[in-house]
Design a protein around this motif. Sequence first.
Motif, PDB file in Angstrom:
ATOM      1  N   GLY A 100      42.149  11.061 -40.687  1.00 28.87           N
ATOM      2  CA  GLY A 100      42.690  11.721 -41.867  1.00 28.87           C
ATOM      3  C   GLY A 100      43.678  10.886 -42.652  1.00 28.87           C
ATOM      4  N   ASP A 101      44.377   9.949 -41.973  1.00 26.35           N
ATOM      5  CA  ASP A 101      45.363   9.122 -42.667  1.00 26.35           C
ATOM      6  C   ASP A 101      44.735   7.972 -43.456  1.00 26.35           C
ATOM      7  N   GLY A 102      43.419   7.773 -43.306  1.00 24.27           N
ATOM      8  CA  GLY A 102      42.724   6.725 -44.042  1.00 24.27           C
ATOM      9  C   GLY A 102      42.916   5.327 -43.482  1.00 24.27           C
ATOM     10  N   GLU A 103      43.638   5.197 -42.372  1.00 28.18           N
ATOM     11  CA  GLU A 103      43.921   3.890 -41.785  1.00 28.18           C
ATOM     12  C   GLU A 103      42.844   3.542 -40.747  1.00 28.18           C
ATOM     13  N   TYR A 104      42.595   2.259 -40.606  1.00 29.73           N
ATOM     14  CA  TYR A 104      41.640   1.787 -39.609  1.00 29.73           C
ATOM     15  C   TYR A 104      42.388   1.393 -38.341  1.00 29.73           C
ATOM     16  N   TYR A 105      41.812   1.745 -37.225  1.00 32.62           N
ATOM     17  CA  TYR A 105      42.407   1.428 -35.925  1.00 32.62           C
ATOM     18  C   TYR A 105      41.463   0.551 -35.127  1.00 32.62           C
ATOM     19  N   PHE A 106      42.037  -0.219 -34.248  1.00 37.39           N
ATOM     20  CA  PHE A 106      41.293  -1.086 -33.346  1.00 37.39           C
ATOM     21  C   PHE A 106      41.481  -0.492 -31.953  1.00 37.39           C
ATOM     22  N   LEU A 107      40.385  -0.071 -31.322  1.00 38.39           N
ATOM     23  CA  LEU A 107      40.445   0.491 -29.979  1.00 38.39           C
ATOM     24  C   LEU A 107      39.989  -0.566 -28.988  1.00 38.39           C
ATOM     25  N   PHE A 108      40.718  -0.693 -27.904  1.00 37.58           N
ATOM     26  CA  PHE A 108      40.569  -1.805 -26.979  1.00 37.58           C
ATOM     27  C   PHE A 108      40.629  -1.273 -25.550  1.00 37.58           C
ATOM     28  N   LYS A 109      39.649  -1.629 -24.713  1.00 35.45           N
ATOM     29  CA  LYS A 109      39.650  -1.173 -23.322  1.00 35.45           C
ATOM     30  C   LYS A 109      39.330  -2.356 -22.407  1.00 35.45           C
ATOM     31  N   PRO A 110      40.221  -2.678 -21.450  1.00 34.22           N
ATOM     32  CA  PRO A 110      39.950  -3.763 -20.498  1.00 34.22           C
ATOM     33  C   PRO A 110      38.738  -3.424 -19.618  1.00 34.22           C
ATOM     34  N   ILE A 111      37.875  -4.429 -19.398  1.00 32.24           N
ATOM     35  CA  ILE A 111      36.706  -4.270 -18.540  1.00 32.24           C
ATOM     36  C   ILE A 111      36.572  -5.503 -17.645  1.00 32.24           C
ATOM     37  N   ASP A 112      35.737  -5.394 -16.615  1.00 27.29           N
ATOM     38  CA  ASP A 112      35.478  -6.550 -15.760  1.00 27.29           C
ATOM     39  C   ASP A 112      34.206  -7.263 -16.227  1.00 27.29           C
ATOM     40  N   GLU A 113      33.770  -8.256 -15.460  1.00 29.33           N
ATOM     41  CA  GLU A 113      32.581  -9.034 -15.829  1.00 29.33           C
ATOM     42  C   GLU A 113      31.318  -8.175 -15.895  1.00 29.33           C
ATOM     43  N   LYS A 114      31.314  -7.077 -15.142  1.00 24.87           N
ATOM     44  CA  LYS A 114      30.158  -6.168 -15.121  1.00 24.87           C
ATOM     45  C   LYS A 114      30.289  -5.068 -16.170  1.00 24.87           C
ATOM     46  N   LYS A 115      31.265  -5.213 -17.045  1.00 23.11           N
ATOM     47  CA  LYS A 115      31.525  -4.288 -18.153  1.00 23.11           C
ATOM     48  C   LYS A 115      31.986  -2.908 -17.687  1.00 23.11           C
ATOM     49  N   LYS A 116      32.640  -2.854 -16.539  1.00 23.88           N
ATOM     50  CA  LYS A 116      33.222  -1.614 -16.008  1.00 23.88           C
ATOM     51  C   LYS A 116      34.722  -1.618 -16.290  1.00 23.88           C
ATOM     52  N   SER A 117      35.277  -0.452 -16.551  1.00 23.01           N
ATOM     53  CA  SER A 117      36.700  -0.330 -16.858  1.00 23.01           C
ATOM     54  C   SER A 117      37.559  -0.831 -15.705  1.00 23.01           C
ATOM     55  N   THR A 118      38.624  -1.548 -16.040  1.00 28.13           N
ATOM     56  CA  THR A 118      39.552  -2.043 -15.021  1.00 28.13           C
ATOM     57  C   THR A 118      40.875  -1.294 -15.051  1.00 28.13           C
ATOM     58  N   ASN A 119      40.999  -0.320 -15.929  1.00 25.09           N
ATOM     59  CA  ASN A 119      42.281   0.350 -16.121  1.00 25.09           C
ATOM     60  C   ASN A 119      42.094   1.875 -16.051  1.00 25.09           C
ATOM     61  N   ASN A 120      41.327   2.325 -15.061  1.00 20.35           N
ATOM     62  CA  ASN A 120      41.045   3.764 -14.907  1.00 20.35           C
ATOM     63  C   ASN A 120      40.530   4.391 -16.198  1.00 20.35           C
ATOM     64  N   ASN A 121      39.692   3.657 -16.883  1.00 22.29           N
ATOM     65  CA  ASN A 121      39.063   4.095 -18.126  1.00 22.29           C
ATOM     66  C   ASN A 121      40.057   4.288 -19.278  1.00 22.29           C
ATOM     67  N   ALA A 122      41.288   3.822 -19.106  1.00 20.41           N
ATOM     68  CA  ALA A 122      42.292   3.923 -20.172  1.00 20.41           C
ATOM     69  C   ALA A 122      42.115   2.768 -21.155  1.00 20.41           C
ATOM     70  N   GLY A 123      42.487   3.025 -22.396  1.00 23.45           N
ATOM     71  CA  GLY A 123      42.411   1.996 -23.419  1.00 23.45           C
ATOM     72  C   GLY A 123      43.655   2.003 -24.276  1.00 23.45           C
ATOM     73  N   TYR A 124      43.617   1.204 -25.328  1.00 28.01           N
ATOM     74  CA  TYR A 124      44.770   1.042 -26.209  1.00 28.01           C
ATOM     75  C   TYR A 124      44.308   1.170 -27.649  1.00 28.01           C
ATOM     76  N   ARG A 125      45.198   1.677 -28.486  1.00 28.42           N
ATOM     77  CA  ARG A 125      44.885   1.887 -29.904  1.00 28.42           C
ATOM     78  C   ARG A 125      45.930   1.170 -30.741  1.00 28.42           C
ATOM     79  N   MET A 126      45.463   0.277 -31.586  1.00 25.18           N
ATOM     80  CA  MET A 126      46.343  -0.461 -32.485  1.00 25.18           C
ATOM     81  C   MET A 126      45.909  -0.205 -33.928  1.00 25.18           C
ATOM     82  N   LEU A 127      46.883  -0.123 -34.802  1.00 27.15           N
ATOM     83  CA  LEU A 127      46.599  -0.020 -36.225  1.00 27.15           C
ATOM     84  C   LEU A 127      46.136  -1.393 -36.702  1.00 27.15           C
ATOM     85  N   LEU A 128      45.007  -1.437 -37.358  1.00 21.95           N
ATOM     86  CA  LEU A 128      44.495  -2.691 -37.925  1.00 21.95           C
ATOM     87  C   LEU A 128      45.131  -2.823 -39.311  1.00 21.95           C
TER      88      LEU A 128
END
Length: 159
Positions: A100-128
């Motif tokens: 709704g704010d019209g801003e773009y965000y960058f969502l980022f989630k750490p994964i391992d080499e097998k593309k599985k989450s390494t942080n209990n499926n938690a991610g991070y959100r940054m304003l682009l």
Amino acid sequence: MKKLILVLTVVLLASCTSTQQTVIAAKKTLKGKWTLSKISYDREGIFQVNLYNDAPSECFIGSYWRFIPNNNTGNYEVYQSECASKGLRNFRFTIPKPEGDGEYYFLFKPIDEKKKSTNNNAGYRMLLKHLDTTTMTWSMTVSLEGKPFVITMDFNKEQ
């Protein structure tokens, strides 16, 4: 009434297409290798900041980041000798349509080499905040002593 509904539908579809095109263009611009050149905070002082539940912010200065938009993955490398946790880390990312704010965000989630989450499926959100062919800026708001604390990260494109 039918004409009004048709006009509203066309306007809605056109705006969705424009937003989707912006996201696609951003991902194309993002493709390649970037260097995290600077980390700053929205207030003066010395802060112990651990980014992405990984390493102190000082370890990220000069880190290399690679973005692969066709599969929404990438990696970054912390290599400074004084940092205990050196090495390559993988992540999955996306740039969703603006909220709704019209801003773009960058969502980022750490994964391992097998593309599985390494942080209990938690991610991070940054304003682009900024993205062009040579520079990019993210900002992330966290809480410090119950108040918003903004961390800004500036990148330069290498290739």
